[in-house]
Design an enzyme around this catalytic site. Structure first.
Site, mmCIF file in Angstrom:
data_model
loop_
_atom_site.group_PDB
_atom_site.id
_atom_site.type_symbol
_atom_site.label_atom_id
_atom_site.label_comp_id
_atom_site.label_asym_id
_atom_site.label_seq_id
_atom_site.Cartn_x
_atom_site.Cartn_y
_atom_site.Cartn_z
ATOM 1 N N HIS A 168 -50.301 5.143 30.146
ATOM 2 C CA HIS A 168 -50.928 6.401 29.679
ATOM 3 C C HIS A 168 -52.065 6.944 30.551
ATOM 4 C CE1 HIS A 168 -52.722 3.590 26.319
ATOM 5 N NE2 HIS A 168 -53.314 3.349 27.453
ATOM 6 N N HIS A 224 -53.934 -1.078 30.986
ATOM 7 C CA HIS A 224 -54.640 -0.015 30.247
ATOM 8 C C HIS A 224 -55.782 0.432 31.149
ATOM 9 C CE1 HIS A 224 -56.495 2.141 26.898
ATOM 10 N NE2 HIS A 224 -57.632 1.612 27.272
ATOM 11 N N LEU A 237 -45.659 -1.563 17.120
ATOM 12 C CA LEU A 237 -44.811 -1.673 15.929
ATOM 13 C C LEU A 237 -45.554 -2.258 14.736
ATOM 14 C CD1 LEU A 237 -41.506 -2.877 17.604
ATOM 15 C CD2 LEU A 237 -42.239 -0.559 17.063
ATOM 16 N N ARG A 238 -46.704 -2.875 14.977
ATOM 17 C CA ARG A 238 -47.586 -3.407 13.922
ATOM 18 C C ARG A 238 -46.980 -4.591 13.161
ATOM 19 N NH1 ARG A 238 -51.351 -1.123 16.477
ATOM 20 N NH2 ARG A 238 -51.838 1.043 16.072
ATOM 21 N N ASN A 278 -49.931 -6.562 21.124
ATOM 22 C CA ASN A 278 -51.179 -6.643 20.350
ATOM 23 C C ASN A 278 -50.947 -6.661 18.849
ATOM 24 O OD1 ASN A 278 -50.303 -4.023 20.223
ATOM 25 N ND2 ASN A 278 -52.320 -3.092 20.459
ATOM 26 N N GLY A 295 -55.269 6.284 18.035
ATOM 27 C CA GLY A 295 -53.806 6.246 18.006
ATOM 28 C C GLY A 295 -53.159 7.457 17.369
ATOM 29 N N ASP A 348 -46.243 6.282 23.172
ATOM 30 C CA ASP A 348 -47.535 5.668 22.861
ATOM 31 C C ASP A 348 -47.731 5.580 21.345
ATOM 32 O OD1 ASP A 348 -49.717 4.341 23.767
ATOM 33 O OD2 ASP A 348 -50.720 6.078 24.641
#
Lengths: 326, 436
Positions: free
Chosen positions: B246, B194, B78-79, B109, B338, B319
């Site tokens: 993923h 990951h 979502l930043r 992150n 991304g 993702d």
């Protein structure tokens, strides 16, 4: 990958209908022949007798180097000056670019200076193509990362043609750090397009994955790979890669992959030895062998470099010159 | 899924009639109607409102379209906080609503990193303010995503963290991973990995002929399967719940398939780009096709599609990874990885259904009930459960145009891509948050 495939409006560039020279891959055989023929004409001019000509008088060539290179930059500079162009050299420390100004900003700044040709070298694969999309002049790739170095491919081809008379059917070995080499890639594309049979020779740690799909044969044994070759093209091995990361030591590398007379004896008796420079004597090539002018074409490669770059500057500016009153 | 308290007062009763009811959890696929009362599902079934909707109930005529539980997107970035120029919880929520997503789970992150209770609370508060899609977050496995010290998993779980992951970084240290898995069993939470062994994953695209041609450093498929196989041994050892995020390679899927057969508590997800695209999308240094893990070979793409079809892959997550121009308009090696995916999640995911490789219910399970189960949430057309719904036309064709995305970032390599399936209405806790 390929050069811009958009034909220019003007047909003045004749057999080379692209705006830029970004790579050899994607060029047709006839386009390569055209570039080499034009370069051959420049190679036949004696610079001392003919001196400067004024073909590019009033035109500006900017050498934009994001990576240190004395040889390639000097070669382009000399080529442009022999054609009478104004030459600007810009060396940009890539570290300072990373901090602030982006590649795109640099491109926009340069565009505002209205150069006619931009020669770009960059440590990242694809960076020159990216830059070419943002400027409105012709761009020559002076080497981008591990991708392509098209003028090196052309000058190597011209050197071989002048020594051996042809490319088609020749067996050419490219030896050394194939993984990181843009010179190897441009040569592979050019030589295979011209009908030569290309072999690559490297330790597995310096061999790129599925390299056979580029149309070459891969060898890890130097003697096997050199067997019957007409041309032996050595590549430079960067110092930081020879101390344990990719190969254990310089000594070991030279022992198995350095070109000396014993290994060279496996190639054809009069096989031509080439190196794009700068050489690491005693690492990838035996010093005395490099200096043997009967076998080594290394000096001639440098001469052909200027001729090829003159031809490229000439060809890429033709649409411009025919559209503009001289 | 459940949401923390302090929701606004929900509306009254709404009847969704003339719908194709699709409920993966119960296996229901039949024409019928559904009634919501307040924030909950009150009733549903083929017979409901057979004789018309009584007066006083608001009616939504679905026109024969599909009515399913809202999508549960178990992996988005979502930043916010920290990179609001790329995306915010607000813009991502709107994008999610358009995409039919009613619950999404953010990676930790951000800047600052969600590795303490304050971070979890921040996301929960911002989501409450938006009054839109339900937004949850994972906590970091390790402090600062540095891979060394465990976060306060118990407290973070108590405050609402749905699981633990170091985001785009693998938990590389085997001892740290072992302890994270072992410790997580106290709280029955899940560790999401990951899947890349970092020392093998220093490249920028899939290893292979294209990487060789482009002169770009490659990441071998072994980077993924080595990490997954190592972790599976640690799962065996600890009994911790483990989820592979993923997956992109046939080798890793095969390892997970085997682990499931052995009864290990293992699940995995993939993203639409891993079964829609292959490495050729990188083409001529196209940074929009740069993702981590990288787009793989056509064989791997097929293996991912196969893993979905045979049920080995539990979930499809968008993702969603917003990147602005400055992060993408760079030489390939320097560009950020991304793809934004919230608005195309459903349409891209429906492709295997249209190709006849999967049933619609099976596919919807990967977007609703199965990810919800991994995160211990509720997703289904069940009486008394939250009225989180999506109404969509599974057939409607359209062409993806990233410039028209609502997301703040437009980084998607799907420009001009023809898809089928359009969201008509998204409902959270009985309230419409998007109507086409």
């Amino acid at each position: 990958m390929s050069s811009s495939k958009t034909p220019t409006q003007n047909s003045a560039s004749g057999g080379y209908p692209h705006r830029h020279l970004l790579g050899i891959e994607g060029l047709s055989q006839s386009e390569i022949v055209f570039l080499l023929d034009e370069a051959a004409e420049y190679a036949d001019l004696d610079p001392h007798r003919h001196g400067r000509n004024a073909l590019l008088a009033g035109h500006t060539v900017i050498n934009l180097f994001f990576e240190n290179s004395t040889r390639t930059r000097t070669s382009f500079e000399l080529a442009a000056k022999r054609l009478g162009a104004d030459v600007i050299n810009m060396s940009v420390a890539w570290s300072s670019i990373k901090k602030g100004e982006t590649l795109i900003d640099t491109a926009m700044t340069l565009t505002a200076m209205h150069p006619d040709v931009l020669v770009v070298r960059h440590p990242d694969s694809g960076a020159v193509k990216l830059l070419s999309e943002k400027v409105d002049c012709a761009v020559i790739n002076g080497g981008d990362g591990a991708h392509e170095h098209p003028t090196q491919g052309l000058l190597d081809a011209l050197t071989i043609i002048r020594r051996l008379g042809k490319l088609e059917g020749l067996k050419v070995a490219v030896c050394g750090d194939i993984l990181h080499s843009r010179v190897a890639r441009s040569n592979i594309h050019l030589l295979t397009a011209m009908g030569a049979r290309v072999r690559v020779i490297a330790p597995p740690t310096l061999m790129p994955g599925r390299v056979e799909e580029l149309g070459v044969e891969a060898f890890t044994d130097m003697r096997e790979g050199l067997a019957g070759c007409d041309v032996v093209m050595m590549l430079r091995l960067q110092t930081e890669r020879m101390q344990g990361s990719y190969v254990p030591s310089i000594r070991e590398y030279f022992h198995f992959y350095g070109l000396d007379r014993e290994k060279l004896a496996h190639a054809k008796p009069d096989a031509l030895v080439m190196h794009p420079g700068p050489m690491n004597r005693g690492v990838e090539i035996d010093s005395e062998l490099a200096d043997d002018i009967d076998r080594s074409a290394i000096r001639e490669q440098v001469e052909m470099g200027v001729a090829v770059r003159m031809a490229c500057l000439d060809i890429l500016t033709r649409p411009l010159r025919t559209g503009r009153r001289r | 899924m459940q949401r923390p308290p302090a929701r606004p007062v929900a509306p009254g009763r709404v009847a969704y009639v003339n719908a194709r009811l699709l409920d993966p959890a119960s296996g229901l696929d039949a024409p019928g109607a559904l009634l919501t009362e307040g924030a909950e599902i009150a009733d549903r079934g083929p017979e409901l409102f057979k004789d018309g909707v009584p007066e006083g109930i608001e009616t939504v005529d679905c026109g024969g379209a599909c009515l399913a539980p809202g999508l549960v997107d178990m992996r988005v970035q979502l930043r916010e906080p920290g990179e609001e120029h790329k995306e915010t919880i607000s813009t991502a929520s709107r994008a999610a609503a358009i995409g039919g997503v009613t619950s999404m789970v953010a990676l930790p992150n951000t800047e600052p990193i969600v590795d303490d209770v304050a971070g979890v609370e921040f996301v929960a508060r911002r989501a409450r303010e938006e009054k839109s899609v339900k937004v949850y977050t994972y906590g970091a496995v390790t402090r600062g995503l540095e891979g060394h010290e465990l976060t306060e998993m118990g407290l973070l779980t108590a405050y609402g963290a749905l699981g633990f992951t170091d985001g785009l970084k693998a938990v590389a240290d085997a001892q740290v991973m072992r302890r994270a898995l072992a410790y997580s069993t106290i709280f029955d939470t899940v560790i999401l990995q990951h899947p890349e062994e970092p020392s093998l994953a220093r490249g920028v695209m899939n290893s292979g002929a294209l990487a060789t041609r482009l002169g770009l450093s490659g990441i071998p498929v072994q980077a993924e399967v080595i990490m997954v196989e190592r972790d599976l041994r640690l799962v065996e050892m600890t009994g911790g719940r483990y989820h592979v995020s993923h997956v992109s390679t046939g080798a890793a899927i095969e390892a997970i398939r085997g682990a499931k057969k052995r009864g290990l508590p293992v699940s995995c997800d993939t993203a639409p780009h891993y079964f829609t695209l292959n490495e050729n999308s990188v083409g001529d240094y196209r940074t929009f096709a740069k993702v981590s893990p990288p787009l793989r070979s056509e064989d791997d793409r097929k293996a991912v599609a196969e893993g979905l079809a045979d049920g080995t892959i539990d979930a499809i997550a968008s993702d969603h990874a917003p990147q602005d121009q400055d992060a993408k308009r760079l030489p390939f090696a320097l560009a950020e990885p991304g793809i934004v995916g919230l608005e195309t999640l459903l349409a891209l995911s429906l492709a295997p259904v249209h190709a006849g490789r999967m049933g619609l219910l099976e596919l919807l399970a990967c977007l609703t009930s199965r990810p919800a189960a991994i995160l211990k949430g509720r997703s289904g057309l069940t009486r008394g459960w939250p009225a989180d719904l999506v109404v969509f036309d599974a057939e409607k064709p359209w062409t993806i145009d990233p410039d028209r995305f609502t997301s703040k970032s437009k980084n998607a390599p799907f420009e001009g891509h023809m898809v089928q399936g359009r969201v008509l209405r998204t409902v959270v806790d009985g309230r419409p948050i998007f109507v086409a």
